[in-house]
Design an enzyme around this catalytic site. Structure first.
Site, PDB file in Angstrom:
ATOM      1  N   HIS A  30      -3.548  -5.407   1.081  1.00 32.40           N
ATOM      2  CA  HIS A  30      -2.878  -5.636   2.362  1.00 32.40           C
ATOM      3  C   HIS A  30      -2.879  -7.125   2.742  1.00 32.40           C
ATOM      4  CE1 HIS A  30      -2.378  -1.519   4.049  1.00 32.40           C
ATOM      5  NE2 HIS A  30      -3.378  -1.229   3.233  1.00 32.40           N
ATOM      6  N   GLU A  74      -1.100  -8.523   5.056  1.00 33.92           N
ATOM      7  CA  GLU A  74      -0.940  -8.672   6.505  1.00 33.92           C
ATOM      8  C   GLU A  74      -2.273  -8.631   7.244  1.00 33.92           C
ATOM      9  OE1 GLU A  74      -1.196  -4.218   6.178  1.00 33.92           O
ATOM     10  OE2 GLU A  74      -0.524  -5.895   4.931  1.00 33.92           O
ATOM     11  N   CYS A 130       0.834  -1.208   0.000  1.00 32.06           N
ATOM     12  CA  CYS A 130       0.000   0.000   0.000  1.00 32.06           C
ATOM     13  C   CYS A 130       0.869   1.259   0.000  1.00 32.06           C
ATOM     14  CB  CYS A 130      -0.978  -0.041   1.164  1.00 32.06           C
ATOM     15  SG  CYS A 130      -2.342   1.153   0.977  1.00 32.06           S
TER      16      CYS A 130
END
Length: 235
Positions: free
Chosen positions: A212, A214, A94
């Site tokens: 994302h 994560e 990002c």
């Protein structure tokens, strides 16, 4: 580095800039996969045992001037470019993807979404190249569901350079429908050719992506499609 049981342990430096807000999330996600991770302030040096680097999401320097542009000139980024050139894996997520492009780690640029609005939602992406550290856990054409949260996620690049990227199989992911069909409706930000991630100038050990991974890694809170991407540090 060797762990106590003699297994090679991977140490990943997660670079914290002023305005980063996904750095701790990234550390937690990596550690949940058994990958040692350490927060490193952007004015400090990389630890000597660094085996990988994450440029995390957030709003470095408040996205002033251009998202990622100011962070690209942080003191540590010279080191990041040097070790990337030498073969150290680097993943920009990002805002980290924006920093990566602004630092010339990867080609192209991320600019204002076609909607001119902040987009925060789950999207589908199709694995375009399964022969990279970040995608070896998947099959080419496999569909992942990943979250996005950005206002400047539209990937732009000159047509000739994009054609070269595609010819060299350096497009990592494309936005798509849940069945893998690439459509304008499935493209959340207007990225050229629906590109959601690309590999780097130094090799496929360097990559950036706008979604994302994560945020979809911890098994106790939801989907885990991001695990295979972060496991690229162990490839």
């Amino acid at each position: 580095m060797l762990s106590a049981c003699g297994v090679v342990a991977v140490t990943v430096a997660v670079i914290r800039f002023g305005g980063s807000n996904c750095d701790r999330d990234t550390v937690q996600a990596l550690e949940s996969l058994g990958i040692d991770a350490e927060l490193i302030w952007h004015e400090d040096s990389l630890p000597g045992d660094t085996d990988g680097i994450v440029l995390p999401g957030g709003f470095s320097y408040g996205d002033y001037l251009r998202a990622g542009a100011m962070a690209a000139h942080s003191p540590i980024m010279d080191e990041v470019r040097d070790v990337a050139e030498a073969g150290t894996p680097v993943l920009g997520i990002c805002n980290g993807a924006q920093v990566g492009c602004e630092s010339s780690l990867t080609p192209g640029a991320f600019t204002t979404n076609e909607s001119a609005r902040f987009q925060c939602e789950h999207v589908h992406v199709r694995v375009e190249n399964a022969d990279t550290p970040w995608t070896r856990q998947f099959e080419a054409g496999e569909i992942l569901e990943l979250p996005i949260a950005h206002g400047e996620g539209r990937f732009e690049i000159e047509d000739e350079r994009l054609a070269a990227l595609e010819a060299d199989d350096r497009v990592l992911f494309r936005y798509c429908e849940s069945d893998g069909t690439v459509t304008p409706e499935a493209n959340p930000n207007g990225s050229k050719h629906s590109v959601a991630g690309v590999t780097g100038e130094a090799g496929d050990h360097v990559a950036v992506l706008m979604p994302h991974p994560e945020r979809v890694t911890l098994e106790d809170i939801g989907p885990t499609d991001g695990q295979g991407i972060l496991e690229g540090f162990e490839a």
